[in-house]
Structures are given as structure tokens and as C-alpha cells.
Design an enzyme around this catalytic site. Structure first.
Site, short mmCIF file in Angstrom:
data_model
loop_
_atom_site.label_atom_id
_atom_site.label_comp_id
_atom_site.label_asym_id
_atom_site.label_seq_id
_atom_site.Cartn_x
_atom_site.Cartn_y
_atom_site.Cartn_z
N CYS A 142 31.81 36.83 31.48
CA CYS A 142 31.03 36.55 32.46
C CYS A 142 29.84 35.21 32.40
CB CYS A 142 30.11 37.85 33.04
SG CYS A 142 28.91 37.94 34.28
N HIS A 235 35.23 40.70 36.49
CA HIS A 235 34.67 42.14 35.60
C HIS A 235 36.44 43.05 35.80
CE1 HIS A 235 31.49 41.48 34.14
NE2 HIS A 235 31.10 41.01 35.67
N GLU A 237 37.40 44.11 33.61
CA GLU A 237 37.41 45.50 32.27
C GLU A 237 35.96 46.68 33.21
OE1 GLU A 237 33.09 42.95 32.17
OE2 GLU A 237 35.28 43.03 32.55
#
Length: 306
Positions: A142, A235, A237
Site C-alpha cells: 500500500c 490488502h 493480509e
């Protein structure tokens, strides 16, 4: 083999309950094996949540991994207890003589700032350049990814008119890439950002290749072979409830925010969220760790030798 993290780190017991293989430092020392050394430069405010998310992904491979948590030397976290930071994090100045097989640089909620206005920008540039001789493979996430692209390639981050927020379909542009081994033709990835980099800016640089992108939110996963780096703007994660937490936080703060799209069942915030990215997240980070294992020198000190 499991990931090696301190037993007192909150992530240790979270991952143990989830069935992720974790190993204490005492047990790791008894194994006659060269573990992979991976650092996590954690720039996120919710550091415990973030360290758990990334430990979960890189700990799901058959390889033994030593995870080192890294912080900026002078910047003090306002949202994580000082005792936690002191117990589990190393300032960059304390590890700058070490070498790592991999380094993950997280995002940070400072997208509205020009890069040069970030208080720790100078040290972050030092880390990026240090990594070219002390780290075998980089993974920027990011804002961290955008910062690397700006520093090395002059690729601008551009403000969006409204937040890209929700779960978006992405195309697999390079199914033969080792990083995308096992990927479907399409996958869903959580997105939460106020900025973007454009495909035109990426494609104008011959060193960069777009591996995943979305018709709705643009480039996602970028490969930079010259810098031994991978950049991702979205994302994998995230936990199942992370976007819901962000949505509730912004509503409570009075921040203008749209409902995260394609996330809650029926696009109704009263319904549960659906996790449709977990398997691809494990694939991507597992593939990254495997590529490191296949190509990193056996002698850790040889990293950076050309």
C-alpha cells in the site's frame, strides 16, 4: 517448518489457536537448519493487529522463518503501548548491520501527505537504499509500495475523489509468474486507500510489470526485477473484519465514507462480511517466500554481493 516468533508476542497465541505452525526461540535454536530471516517494517498504527496478519501469511509455508519486527528509529508510536514496542521491536539503527532474506514494508495512514512531508521520510529513504545491499527481496504494501515507486521510479501517487473501499475483482495478467503460481484467472482483494498509481505511469517504466490489476481500482501487484522488489497496493493480509472495523471507525469519527463494496452479504452492513481472499493471500506470500528460498544465498552474509 514454522515461523519463529517470541512466545510473549500476542501473535504467537493467536496463530497457535488458528493452527498456524509457530515455534519458540528456544526450540528454534535446537534445529540444525538455516532459517529465512524476514523483517517486517511496521508503519501501521495498529501494530499488534498488523504483525499478526503478516506473521499468519508468511508462517504458512514449510520453511522455518525468523521474523524480526522493525520500527523507525526516532518515530514513537502513539497507538501501541511503549512496553510492547520496547519488548518486540528493533529500531532500524540497531539492525542496519544485519542482512535479511526478505523485508516487508507496510502501509501507513498518511496518504494525504506529500512523501517529503512525512516526519520519518529521510530515514525511510535510507532504509530503501540500505535494502538494496542488505535485503534479498523487498515487499512493499500500500503506502509503503507507493513510497518505493516514487523514490526509485518517480511514479506519483494520485489522490482519489473518494476512497477506494471494498472487495474488488482483480485479473491475473501473468499466470506464468512464480509469484502467481496456483492463482485463479480472477481473485477478490480488499482495498482501502485514498490514493492510486495509474497504469499509464507504471507501463511507462520498462522495469515494472503489472501482475494483478482491476478494472475498478487499477494496478494492484507490480514486479520490479531490477530492484528485487514486489509492490502491492491492496490488502491480502486483512482479517475478515478489518474493513468493517475501518467503516465503523470512520462513521464514528464523522469521516465521509462509502459502504465497503462487495463485502457484507447483500451489501448490507447489518449482515456478516465474507472472506473471499484468504486462500489467494496465502498463495501470494507463500510463493514469495518460496522464491526467496530458491534464490537467496545460503550464506546470509553474501546477500548484496554482485
Amino acid at each position: 517448518m514454522p515461523i519463529n516468533i517470541p512466545e510473549k508476542l500476542p501473535a504467537y497465541h493467536v496463530l497457535l489457536r488458528e493452527g498456524v505452525m509457530v515455534m519458540s526461540e528456544t526450540r528454534a535454536r535446537r534445529q540444525d537448519i538455516r532459517p529465512l530471516e524476514i523483517g517486517l517494517l511496521n508503519l501501521m498504527p495498529k501494530k499488534i493487529q498488523t504483525e499478526t496478519q503478516f506473521a499468519r501469511l508468511i508462517g504458512a509455508t514449510p520453511l522455518q522463518i525468523n521474523l524480526t519486527l522493525i520500527r523507525m528509529s526516532e518515530h514513537q508510536s502513539k497507538t501501541t503501548a511503549a512496553a510492547h514496542m520496547e519488548a518486540f521491536y528493533e529500531p532500524f539503527r540497531a539492525i542496519r548491520q544485519r542482512k535479511f532474506d526478505g523485508l516487508i514494508v507496510t502501509g501507513a495512514p498518511i496518504e494525504h501527505l506529500a512523501f517529503e512531508d512525512v516526519t520519518y521520510w529521510d530515514e525511510l529513504l535510507e532504509i530503501f537504499d540500505w535494502a538494496q545491499t542488505n535485503v534479498h527481496s523487498l515487499f512493499g504494501v500500500c503506502w509503503g509500495a507507493m513510497a518505493m515507486l516514487w523514490h526509485w521510479h518517480g511514479v506519483e501517487k494520485r489522490m482519489l475523489k473518494k476512497k477506494a473501499f471494498g472487495c474488488f475483482h482483480h485479473r491475473n495478467n501473468c499466470p506464468t509468474s512464480p509469484l502467481l503460481r496456483g492463482f485463479s484467472d480472477e481473485c477478490v482483494i480488499p482495498v482501502s486507500r485514498w490514493t492510486e498509481v495509474t497504469a499509464e505511469d507504471i507501463n511507462a517504466n520498462a522495469d515494472l510489470r503489472v501482475l494483478l490489476d482491476s478494472a475498478q481500482v487499477g494496478p494492484c501487484l507490480i514486479e520490479d526485477l531490477a530492484r528485487r522488489a514486489v509492490y502491492i497496493f491492496n490488502h491480502f493480509e486483512y482479517d475478515t473484519g478489518t474493513l468493517a472495523e475501518e467503516y465503523a471507525r470512520d462513521l464514528a469519527n464523522g469521516t465521509p465514507i462509502n459502504l465497503p463494496g462487495n463485502y457484507f452479504i447483500g451489501d448490507d452492513a447489518g449482515n456478516p462480511a465474507r472472506n473471499r481472499w484468504r486462500s489467494h493471500g496465502h498463495l501470494l506470500y507463500g510463493n514469495w517466500v518460496n522464491e526467496i528460498y530458491q534464490s537467496t544465498p545460503f550464506d546470509l552474509n553474501a546477500i548484496g554481493d554482485r
